[in-house]
Design a protein around this motif. Sequence first.
Motif, PDB file in Angstrom:
ATOM      1  N   SER A  11      -4.754   3.161 -10.427  1.00  0.00           N
ATOM      2  CA  SER A  11      -4.503   2.597  -9.092  1.00  0.00           C
ATOM      3  C   SER A  11      -5.732   2.614  -8.192  1.00  0.00           C
ATOM      4  CB  SER A  11      -3.361   3.349  -8.407  1.00  0.00           C
ATOM      5  OG  SER A  11      -3.735   4.694  -8.131  1.00  0.00           O
ATOM      6  N   HIS A  12      -6.770   3.394  -8.545  1.00  0.00           N
ATOM      7  CA  HIS A  12      -7.980   3.401  -7.720  1.00  0.00           C
ATOM      8  C   HIS A  12      -8.668   2.039  -7.718  1.00  0.00           C
ATOM      9  CE1 HIS A  12      -8.936   4.990 -11.770  1.00  0.00           C
ATOM     10  NE2 HIS A  12      -9.929   4.121 -11.710  1.00  0.00           N
ATOM     11  N   ASN A  13      -8.294   1.173  -8.668  1.00  0.00           N
ATOM     12  CA  ASN A  13      -8.823  -0.196  -8.635  1.00  0.00           C
ATOM     13  C   ASN A  13      -8.256  -0.993  -7.464  1.00  0.00           C
ATOM     14  OD1 ASN A  13     -10.571  -0.202 -10.896  1.00  0.00           O
ATOM     15  ND2 ASN A  13      -8.814  -0.306 -12.273  1.00  0.00           N
ATOM     16  N   PHE A  14      -7.274  -0.425  -6.779  1.00  0.00           N
ATOM     17  CA  PHE A  14      -6.671  -1.081  -5.620  1.00  0.00           C
ATOM     18  C   PHE A  14      -7.031  -0.325  -4.346  1.00  0.00           C
ATOM     19  CE2 PHE A  14      -4.407  -2.460  -9.282  1.00  0.00           C
ATOM     20  CZ  PHE A  14      -4.064  -3.775  -9.033  1.00  0.00           C
ATOM     21  N   ARG A  15      -8.233   0.216  -4.314  1.00  0.00           N
ATOM     22  CA  ARG A  15      -8.681   0.981  -3.149  1.00  0.00           C
ATOM     23  C   ARG A  15      -9.238   0.098  -2.039  1.00  0.00           C
ATOM     24  NH1 ARG A  15     -12.310   1.707  -7.291  1.00  0.00           N
ATOM     25  NH2 ARG A  15     -14.484   1.136  -6.888  1.00  0.00           N
ATOM     26  N   ASN A  16      -9.578  -1.147  -2.356  1.00  0.00           N
ATOM     27  CA  ASN A  16     -10.153  -2.059  -1.364  1.00  0.00           C
ATOM     28  C   ASN A  16      -9.076  -3.043  -0.917  1.00  0.00           C
ATOM     29  OD1 ASN A  16     -11.558  -3.897   0.171  1.00  0.00           O
ATOM     30  ND2 ASN A  16     -13.125  -4.327  -1.356  1.00  0.00           N
ATOM     31  N   ASP A  17      -8.606  -2.900   0.312  1.00  0.00           N
ATOM     32  CA  ASP A  17      -7.484  -3.731   0.778  1.00  0.00           C
ATOM     33  C   ASP A  17      -7.888  -5.161   1.114  1.00  0.00           C
ATOM     34  OD1 ASP A  17      -8.882  -3.278   3.099  1.00  0.00           O
ATOM     35  OD2 ASP A  17      -7.162  -2.609   4.275  1.00  0.00           O
ATOM     36  N   LYS A  18      -9.157  -5.503   0.885  1.00  0.00           N
ATOM     37  CA  LYS A  18      -9.590  -6.891   1.105  1.00  0.00           C
ATOM     38  C   LYS A  18      -9.796  -7.639  -0.215  1.00  0.00           C
ATOM     39  CE  LYS A  18     -11.813  -5.657   5.445  1.00  0.00           C
ATOM     40  NZ  LYS A  18     -11.356  -4.241   5.398  1.00  0.00           N
ATOM     41  N   ALA A  19      -9.693  -6.927  -1.320  1.00  0.00           N
ATOM     42  CA  ALA A  19      -9.897  -7.545  -2.631  1.00  0.00           C
ATOM     43  C   ALA A  19      -8.680  -8.380  -3.021  1.00  0.00           C
ATOM     44  CB  ALA A  19     -10.145  -6.471  -3.684  1.00  0.00           C
ATOM     45  N   ASN A  20      -8.916  -9.432  -3.806  1.00  0.00           N
ATOM     46  CA  ASN A  20      -7.826 -10.334  -4.209  1.00  0.00           C
ATOM     47  C   ASN A  20      -6.729  -9.606  -4.973  1.00  0.00           C
ATOM     48  OD1 ASN A  20      -8.974 -12.596  -3.022  1.00  0.00           O
ATOM     49  ND2 ASN A  20     -10.131 -13.143  -4.854  1.00  0.00           N
ATOM     50  N   ARG A  21      -7.124  -8.662  -5.833  1.00  0.00           N
ATOM     51  CA  ARG A  21      -6.114  -7.956  -6.630  1.00  0.00           C
ATOM     52  C   ARG A  21      -5.201  -7.125  -5.721  1.00  0.00           C
ATOM     53  NH1 ARG A  21      -9.165  -3.758 -10.500  1.00  0.00           N
ATOM     54  NH2 ARG A  21     -10.556  -5.510 -10.835  1.00  0.00           N
ATOM     55  N   LEU A  47      -0.743   5.620 -10.662  1.00  0.00           N
ATOM     56  CA  LEU A  47      -1.345   6.558 -11.604  1.00  0.00           C
ATOM     57  C   LEU A  47      -2.862   6.477 -11.518  1.00  0.00           C
ATOM     58  CD1 LEU A  47       0.859   5.803 -14.764  1.00  0.00           C
ATOM     59  CD2 LEU A  47       1.283   7.479 -12.969  1.00  0.00           C
ATOM     60  N   SER A  48      -3.510   7.618 -11.330  1.00  0.00           N
ATOM     61  CA  SER A  48      -4.970   7.628 -11.274  1.00  0.00           C
ATOM     62  C   SER A  48      -5.467   9.052 -11.430  1.00  0.00           C
ATOM     63  CB  SER A  48      -5.471   7.071  -9.936  1.00  0.00           C
ATOM     64  OG  SER A  48      -6.873   7.205  -9.834  1.00  0.00           O
ATOM     65  N   ALA A  49      -6.543   9.216 -12.196  1.00  0.00           N
ATOM     66  CA  ALA A  49      -7.206  10.520 -12.294  1.00  0.00           C
ATOM     67  C   ALA A  49      -8.214  10.700 -11.167  1.00  0.00           C
ATOM     68  CB  ALA A  49      -7.912  10.655 -13.639  1.00  0.00           C
ATOM     69  N   THR A  50      -8.658   9.593 -10.567  1.00  0.00           N
ATOM     70  CA  THR A  50      -9.681   9.652  -9.510  1.00  0.00           C
ATOM     71  C   THR A  50      -9.277   8.728  -8.365  1.00  0.00           C
ATOM     72  OG1 THR A  50     -10.915   7.955 -10.737  1.00  0.00           O
ATOM     73  CG2 THR A  50     -11.573  10.244 -11.057  1.00  0.00           C
ATOM     74  N   LEU A  56     -12.161   8.483   2.009  1.00  0.00           N
ATOM     75  CA  LEU A  56     -10.711   8.645   2.153  1.00  0.00           C
ATOM     76  C   LEU A  56      -9.995   7.318   2.359  1.00  0.00           C
ATOM     77  CD1 LEU A  56     -10.049  11.891   4.206  1.00  0.00           C
ATOM     78  CD2 LEU A  56     -10.520  11.570   1.796  1.00  0.00           C
ATOM     79  N   HIS A  57     -10.722   6.294   2.813  1.00  0.00           N
ATOM     80  CA  HIS A  57     -10.118   4.963   2.922  1.00  0.00           C
ATOM     81  C   HIS A  57      -9.537   4.530   1.570  1.00  0.00           C
ATOM     82  CE1 HIS A  57     -11.170   3.841   6.991  1.00  0.00           C
ATOM     83  NE2 HIS A  57     -12.420   4.194   6.806  1.00  0.00           N
ATOM     84  N   ASP A  58     -10.188   4.953   0.479  1.00  0.00           N
ATOM     85  CA  ASP A  58      -9.719   4.581  -0.860  1.00  0.00           C
ATOM     86  C   ASP A  58      -8.269   5.000  -1.056  1.00  0.00           C
ATOM     87  OD1 ASP A  58     -12.331   3.802  -1.252  1.00  0.00           O
ATOM     88  OD2 ASP A  58     -12.862   5.474  -2.556  1.00  0.00           O
ATOM     89  N   LEU A  59      -7.977   6.256  -0.720  1.00  0.00           N
ATOM     90  CA  LEU A  59      -6.622   6.773  -0.906  1.00  0.00           C
ATOM     91  C   LEU A  59      -5.664   6.184   0.123  1.00  0.00           C
ATOM     92  CD1 LEU A  59      -4.723   8.687  -2.395  1.00  0.00           C
ATOM     93  CD2 LEU A  59      -5.395  10.486  -0.805  1.00  0.00           C
ATOM     94  N   ALA A  60      -6.126   6.063   1.356  1.00  0.00           N
ATOM     95  CA  ALA A  60      -5.260   5.518   2.409  1.00  0.00           C
ATOM     96  C   ALA A  60      -4.755   4.135   2.038  1.00  0.00           C
ATOM     97  CB  ALA A  60      -6.017   5.464   3.740  1.00  0.00           C
ATOM     98  N   ASN A  61      -5.625   3.293   1.504  1.00  0.00           N
ATOM     99  CA  ASN A  61      -5.217   1.935   1.133  1.00  0.00           C
ATOM    100  C   ASN A  61      -4.194   1.942   0.001  1.00  0.00           C
ATOM    101  OD1 ASN A  61      -6.803   0.640   3.043  1.00  0.00           O
ATOM    102  ND2 ASN A  61      -8.571   0.503   1.689  1.00  0.00           N
ATOM    103  N   LEU A 489     -18.729   1.718  13.564  1.00  0.00           N
ATOM    104  CA  LEU A 489     -19.210   0.348  13.396  1.00  0.00           C
ATOM    105  C   LEU A 489     -19.043  -0.183  11.975  1.00  0.00           C
ATOM    106  CD1 LEU A 489     -22.514   0.634  15.476  1.00  0.00           C
ATOM    107  CD2 LEU A 489     -20.239   0.005  16.255  1.00  0.00           C
ATOM    108  N   LEU A 490     -18.673   0.683  11.039  1.00  0.00           N
ATOM    109  CA  LEU A 490     -18.518   0.249   9.663  1.00  0.00           C
ATOM    110  C   LEU A 490     -17.071   0.403   9.226  1.00  0.00           C
ATOM    111  CD1 LEU A 490     -21.736   1.858   8.124  1.00  0.00           C
ATOM    112  CD2 LEU A 490     -21.439  -0.433   9.050  1.00  0.00           C
ATOM    113  N   ASP A 491     -16.728  -0.166   8.068  1.00  0.00           N
ATOM    114  CA  ASP A 491     -15.363  -0.036   7.566  1.00  0.00           C
ATOM    115  C   ASP A 491     -15.394   0.261   6.080  1.00  0.00           C
ATOM    116  OD1 ASP A 491     -15.846  -2.442   6.268  1.00  0.00           O
ATOM    117  OD2 ASP A 491     -14.847  -3.639   7.804  1.00  0.00           O
ATOM    118  N   SER A 492     -14.212   0.350   5.466  1.00  0.00           N
ATOM    119  CA  SER A 492     -14.114   0.827   4.092  1.00  0.00           C
ATOM    120  C   SER A 492     -14.854  -0.062   3.101  1.00  0.00           C
ATOM    121  CB  SER A 492     -12.645   0.945   3.685  1.00  0.00           C
ATOM    122  OG  SER A 492     -11.978  -0.290   3.825  1.00  0.00           O
ATOM    123  N   SER A 493     -14.945  -1.358   3.372  1.00  0.00           N
ATOM    124  CA  SER A 493     -15.611  -2.250   2.423  1.00  0.00           C
ATOM    125  C   SER A 493     -17.093  -1.929   2.324  1.00  0.00           C
ATOM    126  CB  SER A 493     -15.430  -3.708   2.853  1.00  0.00           C
ATOM    127  OG  SER A 493     -16.061  -3.944   4.089  1.00  0.00           O
TER     128      SER A 493
END
Length: 749
Positions: A11-21, A47-50, A56-61, A489-493
Amino acid sequence: MNRHVILLDESHNFRNDKANRYLALDTMIQLNRGRGRDGEHKKIILLSATPINNDLHDLANQVRLFTQSRPDYFREAGIGDFNAYFRRARRMVKKEDISAGVALFNLLEEVMVRNTRPYIRAAYPNATIRGKPVAFPNRRLHTVEYNLGATVGGLYDEIVAAIDSLSLAPYKLEAYKKKSAIKDEEQHKFEEGREEGLVGIFKTRFLKRLESSIEAFRLSLRRALTFEETYKDYLLDRKVVSSKDFQKAIRFVARDEEDDITAGSMADELDAVAEAKAYIESLPTVDLNQYELRKLTHDVEADVKLLKSLYERTEGLAANDGKLERLKELLAGDLKGKKVLIFSTFKDTTRYLHKRLTGDAKFLKAAGNPAIRRIDSGNHPNERGHIIAQFAPVASGLSGPPEQEINILISTDVLSEGQNLQDCGLIINYDLTWNPIRLVQRNGRIDRIGSPHTEIGIYNLFPEAELEALLHLIERLTDRISTIDDLGLLDSSVLGEVVHPRTFNTLRRIRAEDGAVLDEEEARAELAGPEMLLKQLKDLLNRDGASTLTALPNGIHSGLRREKCYGMFFYFQAPRSSGEGKRHFWRYSDAKGHEIKENRYEIAQLISCLPDEPRYMGDQDVFVLQDKVIDHILAADREAEARAAAPTAVDPIQQTVSEEIKDAIRRRSVDREKAKTCISFLGQPMGRALHVKLKTANENWKASKDDATLVEEVASLSEQFGKQRSDGGGVKRLCREDLELICFEYVSG
């Protein structure tokens, strides 16, 4: 999509809430108003080992996928505002160097089940699989040094100085705005800061790719050169485009990570120009009079000159690549005849290595004529499966003729997850692992239950003389980016591209072959969970029986000694609003500093003790501290209630479309009742996927000014994705009478 349960691996492949997936998955989850066929909320299992790769944005998303953007989703777990909770945890991690698992422990207890290697060893010492004892290989780090200065033909200092001096003007256009054109100083500083962060990330990428391989670095040079030359052409035509669209800029720069361009190909060169033009033309045009055009043009031309010089001067360096020669020595020496997995962050580097190794007959003979293949994102999934079966026939269960077996596999991180490759016992990290989580993920491919190896080797290539200079330079760039991030001034991406300050020490420890760093990074990646507490409880129940514990009266107490402590622990329960189950409140109240802790991990460390530890009763005023704790619990619940009752902060696109529909009502161009339903829908929390759909609807309306079509599109979204109003309510206000004291404990020094 009306499924009851959605199970998501890696599921860590879905850590970026701007990605198409991510957007596609978010759409799937929110369809049918977020409910399955039974009318209940869809169950999301991740499911994710990492779960955290960088921030922390990764987990929040990932967690937002099942909270469906409700900030009060975990209110009865004591988390009144999900977003504020993560912001506070992130500050703790950054400022106090507290691990993410500790900072988020109370949330993780609600959502996470984990089985770590230390836990399996402690909880299941005699575990077997198919009659064989569960065993894990020992892990050993090996450092392989090479001369980076020699690899780049003695130009290292000159290259680094050139990278540092690049202006990268197209990515920081705000810096060239005339003072007279600045209408909003605060907004100007905001945009300028974001662009400065982007420039820092771009320079960091140059340095990472320089260390990776001369090929990857030269392709970056050419890509940047092509882009700036194209940008200069626009300037000479008196056209200026704004770099304000930060997300587009990030995506364009990120393409450099997975660059397919092959040097010397005119067709690819034309593709690069076309891509640069397409990106530039996608950005909004600006008023020329707002900018110092002469200075901007001068800086772009200076960059072009510098990039062209570097590109030309590094042309012949690949012929005498000292780093590559060091790899060949290793493969033809200590690792000769062994199955080896070579990782690089960059696709350009893996393709370069494959070409140079397979094209060197002298090396192949010295190495025993190994079969060498590569895998990256360019391979078709079916081809990847075939290659994996040839590389790890036993683990994959797809053994074929021995003559087809692969001995050396070169891969990017597309292979760093979800694969059983334990036929192999050796990994080589060809470039520095700037994100240590990658080291954990890569190691996890071969360090698996069922490995035939008692020890696995992890070889890391390090620049011998230049490492400290490289670390200091990237650290300086990272510090500046971190300062910009602290200003909001920055964000998770963007943050996913920033090297964590802790990484510099981690790299030094890896170089020193400190094997403990793997355990630490693994634990940090896996987060802190309650499994050890649960194991102790299970052991206690097995030893004394549940009846012994349940027979204990409420309000029991004890005490223990702890250095530098003078306070009390309290445990309260209260009924859940649903009537099923209990709410649990752990608090530690410091009698001197008056601080009240509610992080259950920290409290558990404070009050844990051995069965035979002496009882020690302090002299704290239990009634005063108890009243403070009760007031604290009730105040937190009132705050959560107020947050839940307050108007929900919605995305700007929701507000924009809502105002357009209100204007349409005033123009009497739409059905009033349907429009009111749309406005109500637009006032609800929404996931990222819906924001994208609303932006599309809004762009369509801008082009056509067709109010009726806009309302129909929003009404259709409301029908598919609209939440029922009851979703956000139903939490009963907590009263003093609801709190039942289960136990308390004196904690004294």
